[in-house]
Design an enzyme around this catalytic site. Structure first.
Site, mmCIF file in Angstrom:
data_model
loop_
_atom_site.group_PDB
_atom_site.id
_atom_site.type_symbol
_atom_site.label_atom_id
_atom_site.label_comp_id
_atom_site.label_asym_id
_atom_site.label_seq_id
_atom_site.Cartn_x
_atom_site.Cartn_y
_atom_site.Cartn_z
ATOM 1 N N SER A 121 0.830 -1.215 0.000
ATOM 2 C CA SER A 121 0.000 0.000 0.000
ATOM 3 C C SER A 121 0.854 1.250 0.000
ATOM 4 C CB SER A 121 -0.840 0.076 1.277
ATOM 5 O OG SER A 121 -1.606 -1.056 1.444
ATOM 6 N N HIS A 142 -1.941 -3.451 -6.854
ATOM 7 C CA HIS A 142 -2.552 -3.008 -5.606
ATOM 8 C C HIS A 142 -4.046 -3.341 -5.629
ATOM 9 C CE1 HIS A 142 -3.274 0.566 -2.646
ATOM 10 N NE2 HIS A 142 -3.204 -0.578 -2.016
ATOM 11 N N GLU A 154 -5.052 -1.197 -8.802
ATOM 12 C CA GLU A 154 -4.205 -0.050 -9.150
ATOM 13 C C GLU A 154 -2.863 -0.640 -9.587
ATOM 14 O OE1 GLU A 154 -3.281 2.449 -5.735
ATOM 15 O OE2 GLU A 154 -3.369 4.250 -6.951
ATOM 16 N N ASN A 192 -3.975 6.101 -2.113
ATOM 17 C CA ASN A 192 -3.699 6.550 -0.748
ATOM 18 C C ASN A 192 -3.188 7.980 -0.673
ATOM 19 O OD1 ASN A 192 -4.613 4.345 0.717
ATOM 20 N ND2 ASN A 192 -2.784 3.172 0.218
HETATM 21 N N1 LIG Z 1 -5.596 -4.647 4.416
HETATM 22 C C1 LIG Z 1 -5.838 -3.806 3.423
HETATM 23 O O1 LIG Z 1 -6.891 -3.135 3.369
HETATM 24 C C2 LIG Z 1 -4.834 -3.664 2.305
HETATM 25 C C3 LIG Z 1 -5.263 -3.101 1.101
HETATM 26 C C4 LIG Z 1 -4.366 -3.027 0.036
HETATM 27 C C5 LIG Z 1 -3.066 -3.479 0.202
HETATM 28 N N2 LIG Z 1 -2.677 -4.000 1.405
HETATM 29 C C6 LIG Z 1 -1.292 -4.489 1.498
HETATM 30 O O2 LIG Z 1 -1.331 -5.913 1.401
HETATM 31 C C7 LIG Z 1 -0.250 -6.479 2.134
HETATM 32 C C8 LIG Z 1 -0.799 -7.474 3.134
HETATM 33 O O3 LIG Z 1 -1.707 -6.798 3.994
HETATM 34 P P1 LIG Z 1 -2.809 -7.591 4.835
HETATM 35 O O4 LIG Z 1 -3.787 -6.563 5.256
HETATM 36 O O5 LIG Z 1 -3.242 -8.803 4.089
HETATM 37 O O6 LIG Z 1 -1.922 -8.026 6.096
HETATM 38 P P2 LIG Z 1 -2.168 -9.271 7.083
HETATM 39 O O7 LIG Z 1 -1.448 -8.917 8.334
HETATM 40 O O8 LIG Z 1 -3.613 -9.612 7.150
HETATM 41 O O9 LIG Z 1 -1.429 -10.478 6.335
HETATM 42 C C9 LIG Z 1 -0.039 -10.512 6.155
HETATM 43 C C10 LIG Z 1 0.376 -11.975 6.110
HETATM 44 O O10 LIG Z 1 1.766 -12.016 5.769
HETATM 45 C C11 LIG Z 1 2.297 -13.134 6.467
HETATM 46 N N3 LIG Z 1 3.746 -13.042 6.513
HETATM 47 C C12 LIG Z 1 4.542 -12.291 7.305
HETATM 48 N N4 LIG Z 1 5.837 -12.507 7.017
HETATM 49 C C13 LIG Z 1 5.869 -13.420 6.024
HETATM 50 C C14 LIG Z 1 6.907 -14.055 5.307
HETATM 51 N N5 LIG Z 1 8.191 -13.786 5.541
HETATM 52 N N6 LIG Z 1 6.566 -14.935 4.338
HETATM 53 C C15 LIG Z 1 5.270 -15.212 4.075
HETATM 54 N N7 LIG Z 1 4.240 -14.646 4.733
HETATM 55 C C16 LIG Z 1 4.538 -13.760 5.692
HETATM 56 C C17 LIG Z 1 1.644 -13.072 7.832
HETATM 57 O O11 LIG Z 1 1.730 -14.307 8.488
HETATM 58 C C18 LIG Z 1 0.217 -12.701 7.454
HETATM 59 O O12 LIG Z 1 -0.591 -13.859 7.264
HETATM 60 C C19 LIG Z 1 0.489 -5.295 2.767
HETATM 61 O O13 LIG Z 1 1.561 -4.947 1.930
HETATM 62 C C20 LIG Z 1 -0.555 -4.200 2.776
HETATM 63 O O14 LIG Z 1 0.012 -2.915 2.748
HETATM 64 C C21 LIG Z 1 -3.535 -4.123 2.451
#
Ligand SMILES: NC(=O)c1ccc[n+]([C@@H]2O[C@H](COP(=O)([O-])OP(=O)(O)OC[C@H]3O[C@@H](n4cnc5c(N)ncnc54)[C@H](O)[C@@H]3O)[C@@H](O)[C@H]2O)c1
Length: 285
Positions: A121, A142, A154, A192
């Site tokens: 993000s 994204h 995106e 964002n």
């Molecule tokens: N949540 C949102 O609304 C949103 C929207 C768009 C983008 N994002 C982006 O998506 C990405 C994930 O966000 P999320 O909300 O799903 O987070 P989350 O915390 O729900 O999930 C992240 C996952 O990554 C795993 N993880 C951590 N280290 C790891 C590794 N070394 N190898 C493999 N897996 C690993 C964790 O165990 C966890 O299950 C981030 O970059 C975030 O910025 C999030």
């Protein structure tokens, strides 16, 4: 062993990764999902199966299609088991060092013309691209939360991303039923860069005592036709996530207008992170 056509591997099976894998599997891709924590895979599988079963009950998906989708989802506990893929999407925790380590390993699982994408993000796509062997085949994909429902991808081009990679990524997003809109890598991208300062300004408005949270949100929903007010949306996204993104935008653009609101910092320090902690600008007890 995984096939090499119409496949995807998703690294990180959290909120976003599981949604991305589900959407690809529903569109006929074999989707390999890896997470460093096995419990994340168990939870992803339970959630996706529940969503598919509910879709069948409601008549939105046939039982055959739901079963086929489940069969195309592969939950793997070792990254080496994702095989060799034409597309790997990194959707792990939003931390630069974690992402760089994942990308180093993931790039070894790409076909010779494979695309490596990040769902970040706020981290610079150009910076991440600089850490991999083929930055021209690195791009931001994204997705938005919840991934199965939100239409937009995106597509964020880093400085080094090739035209071909950008075009193929757009086509892949379209192949899974999404609308791809491209932009260049810049702090906050488009989404964002506009959304987070709006949320931050809503928090300044609250801090200045202009109105109570519900009034601020009602004015924005009823007057601006936003589906959700900025404070309710901040609670949904997570106040820690909002603060982190504002800090990146403020640091990288360096202008006072992007300064994170002190009240946002205070709420995060207090552990009032929004829905996930049952308390943010609203209470969810
Ligand atoms: N949540 C949102 O609304 C949103 C929207 C768009 C983008 N994002 C982006 O998506 C990405 C994930 O966000 P999320 O909300 O799903 O987070 P989350 O915390 O729900 O999930 C992240 C996952 O990554 C795993 N993880 C951590 N280290 C790891 C590794 N070394 N190898 C493999 N897996 C690993 C964790 O165990 C966890 O299950 C981030 O970059 C975030 O910025 C999030």
């Amino acid at each position: 062993m995984p096939k090499t056509n119409n496949n995807i591997a998703v690294i990180g099976a959290g909120t976003m990764g599981r949604g991305i894998a589900q959407v690809f599997a529903q569109s006929g891709f074999e989707a390999y999902m890896f997470d460093a924590y096995p419990e994340a895979l168990t939870s992803a599988s339970a959630q996706i199966n529940k969503m598919l079963d509910r879709a069948v009950e409601k008549g939105r998906v046939t039982a055959e299609d739901a079963t086929a989708t489940k069969g195309r989802l592969h939950y793997v506990e070792n990254l080496s088991d994702i095989g060799t893929q034409p597309l790997v999407v990194e959707a792990a925790t939003e931390k630069l060092d974690i992402k760089i380590a994942i990308l180093q390993e993931a790039q070894q699982h790409l076909t010779t013309d494979g695309i490596l994408a990040s769902n970040t993000s706020s981290i610079s796509i150009t910076q991440l691209a600089a850490t991999v062997d083929h930055p021209e085949r690195f791009i931001g994909m994204h997705f938005f939360n919840p991934v199965p429902l939100m239409k937009l991808v995106e597509v964020v081009r880093g400085l080094q991303t090739s035209d071909e990679t950008a075009q193929r990524t757009i086509e892949i997003a379209q192949a899974v039923g999404k609308t791809a809109v491209s932009c260049n890598d810049h702090p906050g991208f488009v989404s964002n860069r506009i959304l987070m300062p709006m949320i931050n300004e809503a928090i300044f408005t609250l801090q200045d005592g202009v109105a109570e949270p519900k009034a601020i949100d009602d004015i924005m929903t009823l007057g601006m036709n936003h589906p959700m007010g900025p404070l309710a949306l901040a609670d949904l996204i997570g106040l820690d996530v909002c603060l982190h993104i504002m800090e990146v935008i403020f640091r990288d653009l360096g202008e006072d207008r992007y300064r994170p609101c002190p009240t946002l910092r205070k709420y995060v320090a207090a552990g009032r992170l929004g829905r996930k902690s049952k308390r943010g600008f609203y209470s969810y007890e």
